[in-house]
Design a protein around this motif. Structure first.
Motif, mmCIF file in Angstrom:
data_model
loop_
_atom_site.group_PDB
_atom_site.id
_atom_site.type_symbol
_atom_site.label_atom_id
_atom_site.label_comp_id
_atom_site.label_asym_id
_atom_site.label_seq_id
_atom_site.Cartn_x
_atom_site.Cartn_y
_atom_site.Cartn_z
ATOM 1 N N GLY A 17 13.068 -1.720 -16.297
ATOM 2 C CA GLY A 17 14.234 -2.125 -15.518
ATOM 3 C C GLY A 17 13.799 -3.026 -14.382
ATOM 4 N N ASP A 18 14.818 -3.572 -13.709
ATOM 5 C CA ASP A 18 14.573 -4.594 -12.694
ATOM 6 C C ASP A 18 14.806 -4.008 -11.306
ATOM 7 N N VAL A 19 13.897 -4.291 -10.392
ATOM 8 C CA VAL A 19 14.088 -3.792 -9.027
ATOM 9 C C VAL A 19 15.303 -4.436 -8.353
ATOM 10 N N ALA A 20 15.755 -5.557 -8.888
ATOM 11 C CA ALA A 20 16.949 -6.202 -8.335
ATOM 12 C C ALA A 20 18.232 -5.504 -8.783
ATOM 13 N N ASP A 21 18.125 -4.572 -9.707
ATOM 14 C CA ASP A 21 19.264 -3.794 -10.204
ATOM 15 C C ASP A 21 19.329 -2.491 -9.390
ATOM 16 N N ALA A 22 20.309 -2.417 -8.479
ATOM 17 C CA ALA A 22 20.352 -1.295 -7.530
ATOM 18 C C ALA A 22 20.464 0.050 -8.256
ATOM 19 N N GLN A 23 21.205 0.069 -9.366
ATOM 20 C CA GLN A 23 21.369 1.352 -10.068
ATOM 21 C C GLN A 23 20.073 1.798 -10.733
ATOM 22 N N ALA A 24 19.386 0.826 -11.343
ATOM 23 C CA ALA A 24 18.099 1.167 -11.975
ATOM 24 C C ALA A 24 17.136 1.673 -10.905
ATOM 25 N N MET A 25 17.154 1.031 -9.753
ATOM 26 C CA MET A 25 16.267 1.456 -8.663
ATOM 27 C C MET A 25 16.602 2.872 -8.217
ATOM 28 N N ARG A 26 17.887 3.157 -8.081
ATOM 29 C CA ARG A 26 18.269 4.494 -7.612
ATOM 30 C C ARG A 26 17.829 5.561 -8.609
ATOM 31 N N ARG A 27 18.023 5.271 -9.909
ATOM 32 C CA ARG A 27 17.591 6.230 -10.944
ATOM 33 C C ARG A 27 16.087 6.476 -10.858
ATOM 34 N N ALA A 28 15.359 5.383 -10.589
ATOM 35 C CA ALA A 28 13.897 5.506 -10.549
ATOM 36 C C ALA A 28 13.429 6.307 -9.332
ATOM 37 N N VAL A 29 14.091 6.104 -8.201
ATOM 38 C CA VAL A 29 13.658 6.748 -6.946
ATOM 39 C C VAL A 29 14.055 8.231 -6.910
ATOM 40 N N GLN A 30 15.204 8.542 -7.522
ATOM 41 C CA GLN A 30 15.740 9.904 -7.485
ATOM 42 C C GLN A 30 14.691 10.924 -7.944
ATOM 43 N N GLY A 31 14.426 11.909 -7.112
ATOM 44 C CA GLY A 31 13.523 12.992 -7.525
ATOM 45 C C GLY A 31 12.049 12.678 -7.373
ATOM 46 N N CYS A 32 11.722 11.552 -6.738
ATOM 47 C CA CYS A 32 10.302 11.228 -6.551
ATOM 48 C C CYS A 32 9.776 11.791 -5.237
ATOM 49 N N ARG A 33 8.468 11.913 -5.189
ATOM 50 C CA ARG A 33 7.827 12.391 -3.953
ATOM 51 C C ARG A 33 7.573 11.233 -3.008
ATOM 52 N N ALA A 34 7.160 10.092 -3.557
ATOM 53 C CA ALA A 34 6.832 8.914 -2.743
ATOM 54 C C ALA A 34 6.830 7.702 -3.676
ATOM 55 N N VAL A 35 6.775 6.520 -3.057
ATOM 56 C CA VAL A 35 6.864 5.275 -3.827
ATOM 57 C C VAL A 35 5.717 4.343 -3.432
ATOM 58 N N VAL A 36 5.147 3.673 -4.424
ATOM 59 C CA VAL A 36 4.258 2.532 -4.151
ATOM 60 C C VAL A 36 4.977 1.311 -4.700
ATOM 61 N N HIS A 37 5.346 0.399 -3.799
ATOM 62 C CA HIS A 37 6.198 -0.730 -4.196
ATOM 63 C C HIS A 37 5.344 -1.987 -4.394
ATOM 64 N N LEU A 38 5.032 -2.224 -5.665
ATOM 65 C CA LEU A 38 4.200 -3.370 -6.032
ATOM 66 C C LEU A 38 4.983 -4.424 -6.803
ATOM 67 N N ALA A 39 6.141 -4.059 -7.335
ATOM 68 C CA ALA A 39 6.876 -5.013 -8.187
ATOM 69 C C ALA A 39 7.239 -6.249 -7.385
ATOM 70 N N ALA A 40 6.854 -7.397 -7.892
ATOM 71 C CA ALA A 40 7.197 -8.676 -7.269
ATOM 72 C C ALA A 40 6.737 -9.768 -8.214
ATOM 73 N N VAL A 41 7.337 -10.941 -8.044
ATOM 74 C CA VAL A 41 6.752 -12.118 -8.675
ATOM 75 C C VAL A 41 5.546 -12.452 -7.811
ATOM 76 N N ALA A 42 4.348 -12.240 -8.368
ATOM 77 C CA ALA A 42 3.139 -12.313 -7.546
ATOM 78 C C ALA A 42 2.591 -13.734 -7.445
ATOM 79 N N SER A 43 3.176 -14.647 -8.185
ATOM 80 C CA SER A 43 2.687 -16.026 -8.152
ATOM 81 C C SER A 43 3.414 -16.838 -7.075
ATOM 82 N N VAL A 44 2.647 -17.348 -6.118
ATOM 83 C CA VAL A 44 3.241 -18.186 -5.074
ATOM 84 C C VAL A 44 3.887 -19.417 -5.688
ATOM 85 N N GLN A 45 3.216 -19.992 -6.687
ATOM 86 C CA GLN A 45 3.753 -21.197 -7.306
ATOM 87 C C GLN A 45 5.118 -20.924 -7.957
ATOM 88 N N ALA A 46 5.265 -19.761 -8.587
ATOM 89 C CA ALA A 46 6.558 -19.424 -9.211
ATOM 90 C C ALA A 46 7.646 -19.375 -8.144
#
Ligand code: NAD
Ligand code: UD2
Length: 309
Positions: free
Chosen positions: A55-84
């Protein structure tokens, strides 16, 4: 509490999958939210130990489903290419800023507090040239990528003050290691040089090779990310992540040649426009708050691990 999963956004990518290997080895349950844009299923363990939500982190519902019930988050998702981000500022903004904001909201709604965030030395622009860069160096985000990272830091700080989030913000300098994708000309230089050297393909150095970077092996970074998940209290303020060591590209090539027993043809070409000459982290704050592996992984050892030798 101990059995609640750690959510790793972007967990199927380079840094995320290295972190997940360490989390799984230490017995943590892990959940991943990744849209597999650059990440790969094959980077994750295939024994069912990791729950993958595509799922996409830009999709608020997908994000909420993913976060629900977690202990903590490591947020690495990003377009990591500066050129992109330069080529598609609007598209990358969805991942790189809206994604962070969705995460903050989902954490506020679900009561999850601890988040480890991957920011970047890119927020300093050219400002650190010639001296180790400390965290108070003025920020000059010269690209959409850097602007979104800096804005993400500000949003995380707002949610800290207003809603009790516990962000541990790391400004990564140059990270390298296994699973870093060498396929774009703007991929990390070590992934490009090692892949080409292994295949016997010519290597292009942009400039005279005397530019320097502060390279950190991904395994050492992972140790820091694990500590940030476990700290009883996170001190306020972002932390540079580097070794405060300058390695030139010529020194890097020597090390690659040593580890592989030789190098293919190396040509020196025009420097890249806007290329930073020297980038090096003042890591005083990092060493005050976290324990870097002692000794940190040296370049030759890191290259050998990357190459599976
Ligand atoms: P990567 O491309 O291997 O990993 C990024 C992951 O995020 C991939 O798995 C990708 O599929 C996923 N992703 C991208 N957009 C997404 C979206 N909209 N929704 C869900 N998943 C999405 O890159 P990496 O080098 O592992 O970078 C990880 C993080 O570290 C990034 O935030 C990057 O900006 C940051 N960072 C990396 C370096 C470095 O030297 N590698 C330096 C500074 C900062
Ligand atoms: C890093 C980040 C970039 C941005 C920037 C901010 C990576 C991969 N890039 O760029 O996203 O955050 O820092 O300062 O993390 N080079 C060659 N030959 C090649 C490829 C690269 O000579 O085939 C040179 C390049 O011109 C540069 C050096 O190698 O001088 C390092 O390049 P890089 O793209 O790995 O990293 P950097 O620091 O420029």
């Amino acid at each position: 509490m101990a059995d609640l999963p750690i959510l790793v956004t972007g967990g199927a990518g380079f840094i995320g999958s290295n972190l997940i290997d360490a989390l799984v080895a230490r017995g943590y349950p892990v959940r991943v939210l990744d849209n597999l844009s650059t990440g790969k299923r094959g980077n994750l363990p295939d024994d069912g130990s990791v729950e993958l939500i595509v799922g996409d982190v830009a999709d608020a519902q997908a994000m909420r489903r993913a976060v629900q019930g977690c202990r903590a988050v490591v947020h690495l998702a990003a377009v990591a290419s500066v050129q992109a981000s330069v080529d598609d500022p609007v598209g990358t903004h969805q991942s790189n800023l809206v994604g962070t904001l969705n995460l903050c909201e989902a954490m506020r709604e679900t009561g999850v507090r601890r988040v480890v965030f991957a920011s970047s030395a890119a927020i300093y622009g050219n400002n650190g040239e010639g001296q180790p860069i400390d965290e108070d160096t003025p920020k000059v985000p010269l690209t959409p990528y850097a602007a979104d990272k800096l804005a993400s830091e500000h949003y995380l700080d707002f949610y800290r003050r207003q809603h009790g989030l516990e962000p541990a913000v790391f400004r990564f300098f140059n990270i390298y290691g296994p699973r870093q994708d060498p396929s774009s000309p703007y991929s990390g230089v070590i992934s490009i040089f090692t892949e080409r050297a292994q295949k016997g393909l010519p290597i292009a150095v942009y400039g005279d090779g005397e530019q320097t970077r502060d390279f950190l092996y991904v395994g050492d970074l992972v140790e820091l990310l694990l500590q940030a998940l476990e700290l009883p209290v996170v001190e306020v303020g972002a932390v540079n992540v580097g070794l405060n060591q300058a390695t030139s590209l010529n020194q890097l090539l020597d090390a690659v040649g040593d580890v592989l027993g030789g190098l293919p043809k190396v040509s020196y070409q025009a420097a890249r426009q806007g290329d930073i000459r020297h980038s090096r982290a003042n890591n005083t704050r990092l060493l005050q708050r976290y324990r870097l592996p002692e000794p940190a992984t040296g370049m030759r050892d890191g290259l050998a691990k990357l190459l599976g030798l």
